[in-house]
Scaffold this motif. Structure first.
Motif, mmCIF file in Angstrom:
data_model
loop_
_atom_site.group_PDB
_atom_site.id
_atom_site.type_symbol
_atom_site.label_atom_id
_atom_site.label_comp_id
_atom_site.label_asym_id
_atom_site.label_seq_id
_atom_site.Cartn_x
_atom_site.Cartn_y
_atom_site.Cartn_z
ATOM 1 N N LEU A 26 0.817 -1.207 0.000
ATOM 2 C CA LEU A 26 0.000 0.000 0.000
ATOM 3 C C LEU A 26 0.856 1.264 0.000
ATOM 4 O O LEU A 26 1.891 1.339 0.666
ATOM 5 C CB LEU A 26 -0.924 -0.003 1.213
ATOM 6 C CG LEU A 26 -1.973 1.109 1.290
ATOM 7 C CD1 LEU A 26 -2.980 0.986 0.157
ATOM 8 C CD2 LEU A 26 -2.706 1.052 2.639
ATOM 9 N N SER A 27 0.393 2.253 -0.715
ATOM 10 C CA SER A 27 1.075 3.537 -0.831
ATOM 11 C C SER A 27 1.400 4.151 0.529
ATOM 12 O O SER A 27 0.645 4.008 1.490
ATOM 13 C CB SER A 27 0.188 4.497 -1.631
ATOM 14 O OG SER A 27 0.749 5.786 -1.683
ATOM 15 N N GLY A 28 2.532 4.853 0.590
ATOM 16 C CA GLY A 28 2.898 5.577 1.804
ATOM 17 C C GLY A 28 3.876 4.845 2.699
ATOM 18 O O GLY A 28 4.150 5.295 3.813
ATOM 19 N N GLN A 29 4.436 3.736 2.220
ATOM 20 C CA GLN A 29 5.357 2.946 3.036
ATOM 21 C C GLN A 29 6.688 2.736 2.329
ATOM 22 O O GLN A 29 6.745 2.630 1.110
ATOM 23 C CB GLN A 29 4.767 1.563 3.323
ATOM 24 C CG GLN A 29 3.405 1.591 3.992
ATOM 25 C CD GLN A 29 2.853 0.188 4.079
ATOM 26 O OE1 GLN A 29 2.997 -0.487 5.094
ATOM 27 N NE2 GLN A 29 2.253 -0.265 3.000
ATOM 28 N N GLY A 38 0.613 -7.307 7.201
ATOM 29 C CA GLY A 38 -0.782 -7.676 7.360
ATOM 30 C C GLY A 38 -1.535 -7.281 6.090
ATOM 31 O O GLY A 38 -1.127 -6.353 5.384
ATOM 32 N N ARG A 39 -2.614 -7.970 5.825
ATOM 33 C CA ARG A 39 -3.408 -7.701 4.613
ATOM 34 C C ARG A 39 -4.552 -6.755 4.936
ATOM 35 O O ARG A 39 -5.355 -7.017 5.837
ATOM 36 C CB ARG A 39 -3.956 -8.997 4.038
ATOM 37 C CG ARG A 39 -4.880 -8.814 2.833
ATOM 38 C CD ARG A 39 -5.284 -10.169 2.273
ATOM 39 N NE ARG A 39 -6.285 -10.038 1.243
ATOM 40 C CZ ARG A 39 -7.598 -10.088 1.441
ATOM 41 N NH1 ARG A 39 -8.070 -10.283 2.681
ATOM 42 N NH2 ARG A 39 -8.453 -9.951 0.449
ATOM 43 N N VAL A 40 -4.618 -5.657 4.209
ATOM 44 C CA VAL A 40 -5.743 -4.731 4.339
ATOM 45 C C VAL A 40 -6.908 -5.328 3.544
ATOM 46 O O VAL A 40 -6.876 -5.378 2.318
ATOM 47 C CB VAL A 40 -5.393 -3.336 3.787
ATOM 48 C CG1 VAL A 40 -6.605 -2.415 3.856
ATOM 49 C CG2 VAL A 40 -4.231 -2.730 4.551
ATOM 50 N N VAL A 144 0.407 -3.980 4.271
ATOM 51 C CA VAL A 144 1.070 -2.911 5.016
ATOM 52 C C VAL A 144 1.862 -3.534 6.167
ATOM 53 O O VAL A 144 1.676 -4.710 6.494
ATOM 54 C CB VAL A 144 0.050 -1.907 5.601
ATOM 55 C CG1 VAL A 144 -0.698 -1.177 4.503
ATOM 56 C CG2 VAL A 144 -0.925 -2.611 6.551
ATOM 57 N N LEU A 145 2.730 -2.731 6.768
ATOM 58 C CA LEU A 145 3.365 -3.161 8.009
ATOM 59 C C LEU A 145 2.267 -3.396 9.034
ATOM 60 O O LEU A 145 1.440 -2.523 9.289
ATOM 61 C CB LEU A 145 4.330 -2.080 8.503
ATOM 62 C CG LEU A 145 5.109 -2.397 9.789
ATOM 63 C CD1 LEU A 145 6.105 -3.530 9.543
ATOM 64 C CD2 LEU A 145 5.825 -1.154 10.294
ATOM 65 N N ALA A 167 7.230 2.156 -1.421
ATOM 66 C CA ALA A 167 5.928 2.504 -1.973
ATOM 67 C C ALA A 167 5.507 3.886 -1.505
ATOM 68 O O ALA A 167 4.312 4.185 -1.418
ATOM 69 C CB ALA A 167 4.891 1.453 -1.562
ATOM 70 N N SER A 168 6.482 4.727 -1.209
ATOM 71 C CA SER A 168 6.200 6.064 -0.676
ATOM 72 C C SER A 168 5.313 6.881 -1.599
ATOM 73 O O SER A 168 4.445 7.627 -1.154
ATOM 74 C CB SER A 168 7.505 6.829 -0.431
ATOM 75 O OG SER A 168 8.332 6.151 0.476
#
Length: 215
Positions: A26-29, A38-40, A144-145, A167-168
């Motif tokens: 996911l974006s932002g990491q 973990g899965r969103v 995501v983390l 993925a920032s």
């Protein structure tokens, strides 16, 4: 005969080649190899006036901070007026995406917080019987983390990042391990998680991943 797996930072703690699968981070990491993921599974929420429109001019406003709460289901939550007493009032029923009534006494002006969080306000013309709103909780399939306090499904660890991934600037395709044994000292744990809690979560959910604390 098994082929050795390239292990640049000593993350792998077992002899067997772990299973890798493609994922979307996911974006932002910006995460390093070994991050506990973990899965969103639950995405964003949106609201709209029910099909056909309303007689009343009132509004439903999703909470700005946490519109989706722990346990939310993906799909449409139906919010319908079941009692319209007149001026500036109304009682609403909330039905979840599986058709279960989760509230039948929600009053105009009160905040609802069960799976989703919102408030209904009276504006202009009063609500009429049958008026309502639909709140849609989108499905998601990104990683995501894992943070223990998350409420989007990612609080449950299910994988280990296989390669460094930035993925920032937007969602990024990468790979993750879904089986194997890993050295806890080479892993990154999100807030609220430890090697022990991750190991316990994997055992509870029958995920074939082991987190080892090596001497």
């Amino acid at each position: 005969m098994e082929t050795a797996t390239y292990d640049p930072n000593g993350l792998l703690a077992g002899d067997k080649t772990p299973l890798q699968r493609a994922i979307t981070l996911l974006s932002g990491q910006d995460l390093e190899r070994g991050a506990l993921l973990g899965r969103v599974s639950v995405g964003a929420a949106s609201s709209a006036v029910k099909a056909g429109g309303n007689t009343g001019g009132g509004t439903l406003t999703l909470d700005a901070t946490t519109p989706v709460l722990a346990g939310a289901k993906t799909g449409i939550y139906a919010v319908r007026c079941i009692l319209a007493p007149g001026a500036n009032g109304g009682t609403f029923e909330v039905t979840d995406p599986d058709g279960f009534v989760i509230a039948s006494d929600l009053r105009v002006g009160a905040t609802f917080a069960n799976d989703i969080k919102f408030a209904i306000a009276d504006v202009g013309t009063d609500f009429a019987l049958g008026d309502g709103f639909d709140v849609t909780v989108a499905a998601a399939d990104k990683y995501v983390l894992s943070l223990a306090a998350a409420t989007d499904g990612s609080q449950v660890p299910c994988a280990v990042l296989a390669i460094d991934c930035d993925a920032s600037a937007g969602d990024k395709s990468t790979t993750a391990f879904f089986s194997g044994e890993f050295d806890a000292a080479k892993m990154t744990f999100g807030t609220g998680h430890t090697a022990a809690s991750a190991e316990a979560a994997f055992r509870k959910n029958n995920v074939p991943i082991a987190v080892r604390t090596l001497p």
